[in-house]
Design an enzyme around this catalytic site. Structure first.
Site, PDB file in Angstrom:
ATOM      1  CB  CYS A 124      98.196  34.581 -88.784  1.00 38.59           C
ATOM      2  SG  CYS A 124     100.029  34.413 -88.856  1.00 38.59           S
ATOM      3  CG  HIS A 227      98.552  39.192 -86.974  1.00 40.94           C
ATOM      4  ND1 HIS A 227      97.654  38.412 -86.281  1.00 40.94           N
ATOM      5  CD2 HIS A 227      99.459  38.302 -87.117  1.00 40.94           C
ATOM      6  CE1 HIS A 227      98.219  37.255 -86.086  1.00 40.94           C
ATOM      7  NE2 HIS A 227      99.329  37.087 -86.696  1.00 40.94           N
ATOM      8  CD  GLU A 229      94.635  40.815 -86.059  1.00 44.86           C
ATOM      9  OE1 GLU A 229      95.411  40.021 -85.844  1.00 44.86           O
ATOM     10  OE2 GLU A 229      93.904  40.761 -87.066  1.00 44.86           O
TER      11      GLU A 229
END
Length: 254
Positions: A124, A227, A229
């Site tokens: 990001c 993102h 994750e």
């Protein structure tokens, strides 16, 4: 009966991964605090790395000391923007809050890591910084500056996707997650305007917003606008990016 384990030898070494934290100053607290969303560290652990949080330092010797002790650098995101002066512009309407101290620290770390050809993953805001450090520029606000752009700040659960991106075949990103369409989450209001030196665009949204970049001059310097994750369990293919990053970090320091 053979009671010996099938696999002999040690498991693969867990490379040390430096992670940059966010910073905040609660109004009702006397001290500022470092903050790191748990999924970043979990993704590094899941992919075979050993995460270490790197507190900010403006002493170049500290930055070098950090880099001496890690094999990969993960630059995280946050609710703030990079100062436009860093890419030769002045602030325009739509620019968000700045965290100059954090950005200066992360830029110094990133430059040092790239100089060492150490694997770097920017997520990001970390992707945006990677582009700026390599000489690129940013749209200060997608809604105001990118004609026909969709909404890139999703309001729903961030473990769920917002829109597709097209991953370019032959890229490091494609090696990690596959090429073609990939569903991603989206929590950003800035994006790459012009790519930096030796920066290749490796994923784009249908509205033309750049969603991932990588450096063709380094072993592994990849940035993604989403993102991965957050989607480790909902869309597990995203873990592949962290696995590739950790493997490159493992190879970096033999």
């Amino acid at each position: 009966m053979n009671n010996h384990p099938r696999h002999h030898g040690q498991p693969p070494r867990r490379p040390n991964i430096g992670i940059t934290p966010d910073w905040s100053q609660p109004e009702d607290q006397p001290f500022a605090r470092y903050e790191l969303k748990v999924p970043y560290a979990d993704a590094v652990l899941r992919a075979g790395g050993l995460p270490f949080v790197l507190p900010y330092a403006d002493d170049p010797t500290c930055v070098d000391a950090y880099l001496d002790r890690v094999s990969g650098l993960l630059v995280t995101g946050g609710a703030f923007d990079i100062p436009p002066e860093a890419y030769g512009e002045t602030a325009r309407e739509g620019l968000g809050a700045l965290k100059e101290g954090r950005t200066a620290f992360e830029a110094a770390l990133m430059r040092g890591a790239l100089k060492r050809n150490m694997p770097v993953l920017g997520v990001c805001g970390g992707m945006q910084l990677l582009n700026v450090v390599l000489g690129g520029t940013l749209f200060q606000d997608i809604g105001r500056e990118v004609q026909g752009a969709r909404e890139h700040e999703q309001k729903h659960d961030r473990t769920q996707p917002q829109h597709p991106v097209d991953v370019r075949s032959g890229s490091l990103l494609a090696e990690a997650v596959g090429h073609g369409q990939l569903m991603v989450n989206s929590t950003h209001h800035q994006s790459v305007r012009s790519p930096g030196r030796d920066v290749s665009i490796c994923a784009m949204a249908p509205d033309g917003v750049v969603e991932a970049i990588e450096s063709t001059a380094h072993a592994f310097a990849v940035g993604v606008q989403w993102h991965p994750e957050y989607m480790a369990t909902t869309i597990p293919v995203h873990v592949g990016l962290y696995k590739s990053f950790i493997q490159k970090a493992r190879e970096h320091r033999r």
